[in-house]
Write a protein that holds these residues in place. Sequence first.
Motif, mmCIF file in Angstrom:
data_model
loop_
_atom_site.group_PDB
_atom_site.id
_atom_site.type_symbol
_atom_site.label_atom_id
_atom_site.label_comp_id
_atom_site.label_asym_id
_atom_site.label_seq_id
_atom_site.Cartn_x
_atom_site.Cartn_y
_atom_site.Cartn_z
ATOM 1 N N LEU A 92 -2.736 -9.284 5.367
ATOM 2 C CA LEU A 92 -3.469 -9.040 4.126
ATOM 3 C C LEU A 92 -4.778 -8.306 4.396
ATOM 4 N N ASP A 93 -5.426 -8.617 5.504
ATOM 5 C CA ASP A 93 -6.647 -7.894 5.866
ATOM 6 C C ASP A 93 -6.345 -6.412 6.105
ATOM 7 N N VAL A 94 -5.205 -6.151 6.734
ATOM 8 C CA VAL A 94 -4.809 -4.753 6.957
ATOM 9 C C VAL A 94 -4.570 -4.065 5.620
ATOM 10 N N GLN A 95 -3.907 -4.761 4.708
ATOM 11 C CA GLN A 95 -3.649 -4.165 3.403
ATOM 12 C C GLN A 95 -4.955 -3.898 2.650
ATOM 13 N N ASP A 96 -5.916 -4.807 2.768
ATOM 14 C CA ASP A 96 -7.222 -4.588 2.133
ATOM 15 C C ASP A 96 -7.870 -3.302 2.654
ATOM 16 N N ASN A 97 -7.728 -3.060 3.951
ATOM 17 C CA ASN A 97 -8.308 -1.842 4.518
ATOM 18 C C ASN A 97 -7.632 -0.596 3.966
ATOM 19 N N PHE A 98 -6.321 -0.649 3.789
ATOM 20 C CA PHE A 98 -5.625 0.485 3.185
ATOM 21 C C PHE A 98 -6.100 0.707 1.746
ATOM 22 N N THR A 99 -6.287 -0.401 1.017
ATOM 23 C CA THR A 99 -6.737 -0.291 -0.369
ATOM 24 C C THR A 99 -8.129 0.331 -0.445
ATOM 25 N N ARG A 100 -9.021 -0.098 0.419
ATOM 26 C CA ARG A 100 -10.373 0.475 0.420
ATOM 27 C C ARG A 100 -10.341 1.950 0.813
ATOM 28 N N ALA A 101 -9.442 2.301 1.728
ATOM 29 C CA ALA A 101 -9.336 3.714 2.114
ATOM 30 C C ALA A 101 -8.870 4.566 0.939
ATOM 31 N N LEU A 102 -7.956 4.038 0.137
ATOM 32 C CA LEU A 102 -7.461 4.802 -1.013
ATOM 33 C C LEU A 102 -8.503 4.908 -2.111
ATOM 34 N N GLU A 103 -9.460 4.000 -2.150
ATOM 35 C CA GLU A 103 -10.515 4.086 -3.156
ATOM 36 C C GLU A 103 -11.431 5.279 -2.914
ATOM 37 N N HIS A 104 -11.427 5.806 -1.698
ATOM 38 C CA HIS A 104 -12.302 6.943 -1.364
ATOM 39 C C HIS A 104 -11.475 8.185 -1.057
ATOM 40 N N GLU A 105 -10.309 8.286 -1.672
ATOM 41 C CA GLU A 105 -9.460 9.446 -1.423
ATOM 42 C C GLU A 105 -10.072 10.686 -2.048
ATOM 43 N N SER A 106 -9.692 11.846 -1.517
ATOM 44 C CA SER A 106 -10.174 13.127 -2.037
ATOM 45 C C SER A 106 -8.990 14.074 -2.187
ATOM 46 N N ALA A 107 -9.148 15.039 -3.048
ATOM 47 C CA ALA A 107 -8.056 15.976 -3.305
ATOM 48 C C ALA A 107 -7.736 16.819 -2.087
ATOM 49 N N ALA A 108 -8.690 16.976 -1.182
ATOM 50 C CA ALA A 108 -8.460 17.818 -0.013
ATOM 51 C C ALA A 108 -7.518 17.166 0.991
ATOM 52 N N ASP A 109 -7.316 15.873 0.875
ATOM 53 C CA ASP A 109 -6.477 15.163 1.852
ATOM 54 C C ASP A 109 -5.226 14.587 1.182
ATOM 55 N N ASP A 110 -4.534 15.407 0.415
ATOM 56 C CA ASP A 110 -3.389 14.912 -0.337
ATOM 57 C C ASP A 110 -2.319 14.325 0.586
ATOM 58 N N GLU A 111 -1.998 15.009 1.646
ATOM 59 C CA GLU A 111 -0.945 14.542 2.554
ATOM 60 C C GLU A 111 -1.372 13.260 3.261
ATOM 61 N N PHE A 112 -2.623 13.204 3.677
ATOM 62 C CA PHE A 112 -3.123 12.000 4.349
ATOM 63 C C PHE A 112 -3.117 10.808 3.395
ATOM 64 N N VAL A 113 -3.582 11.052 2.184
ATOM 65 C CA VAL A 113 -3.617 9.977 1.190
ATOM 66 C C VAL A 113 -2.208 9.519 0.866
ATOM 67 N N ALA A 114 -1.279 10.452 0.753
ATOM 68 C CA ALA A 114 0.111 10.078 0.464
ATOM 69 C C ALA A 114 0.681 9.221 1.594
ATOM 70 N N GLY A 115 0.305 9.523 2.824
ATOM 71 C CA GLY A 115 0.777 8.722 3.955
ATOM 72 C C GLY A 115 0.202 7.306 3.923
ATOM 73 N N ILE A 116 -1.093 7.213 3.625
ATOM 74 C CA ILE A 116 -1.723 5.897 3.521
ATOM 75 C C ILE A 116 -1.088 5.084 2.408
ATOM 76 N N ARG A 117 -0.841 5.733 1.276
ATOM 77 C CA ARG A 117 -0.240 5.028 0.138
ATOM 78 C C ARG A 117 1.176 4.545 0.489
ATOM 79 N N ALA A 118 1.916 5.358 1.222
ATOM 80 C CA ALA A 118 3.277 4.971 1.610
ATOM 81 C C ALA A 118 3.258 3.769 2.560
ATOM 82 N N ILE A 119 2.297 3.762 3.481
ATOM 83 C CA ILE A 119 2.191 2.635 4.413
ATOM 84 C C ILE A 119 1.822 1.359 3.656
#
Length: 202
Positions: A92-119
């Motif tokens: 759950l702590d790992v999932q929280d970190n993924f959630t916080r990372a997605l809160e600061h997503e940017s349009a320039a990193d679409d592929e990276f954000v999509a990968g984080i969201r998939a994980i």
Amino acid sequence: MTDIPIQPEAAANAAETAQPLDAAASAPEERPAERTAPAEPDALTRLQEELAASEARTLRALADFDNFRRRTAASAEEAAREQKKALLLELLDVQDNFTRALEHESAADDEFVAGIRAIRQQLEGLLARHQVERVAALGQPFDPRVHDVLDARPDPAVPVDTVDRVYKDGYLFCGKLLRPALVGVAQAAEPPAGEENDDGSE
């Protein structure tokens, strides 16, 4: 008077006839077979009581062993559940970190954000397969059994004591609390300064 001589054959027959009588007379008298005396009533009763006591001890021993087996199995199951809970909390702590990372997503990193969201979605599926479910929080009445309050502030948009902010999701494991949700709660607005109280005092 004339004597009649005895023939030798007749004398032999008379002797043979007399022999069985003599043998029967000389045979020892047969005694009836000796019989074992029946057990005394007291001894039989004592044996029956000892047998009943032995059976009772055997049944108690079997019951004690069955209880021991059940306790051992329950203890092993509880230990395995606690170990699994510890692992799930780390996930759950790992999932929280993924959630916080997605809160600061940017349009320039679409592929990276999509990968984080998939994980994160994959991790959520893993947790769901292990009977981990999210605690309902946002918009729900505050429940101290599953919610931990981080702060409280006036919010005219929602009723008092309603969760209006979720800082960290809470989760249940097999229907029992795994981690409480960390929330903010709406509280009643403070009266304006200088407004009279109900008792008429300033």
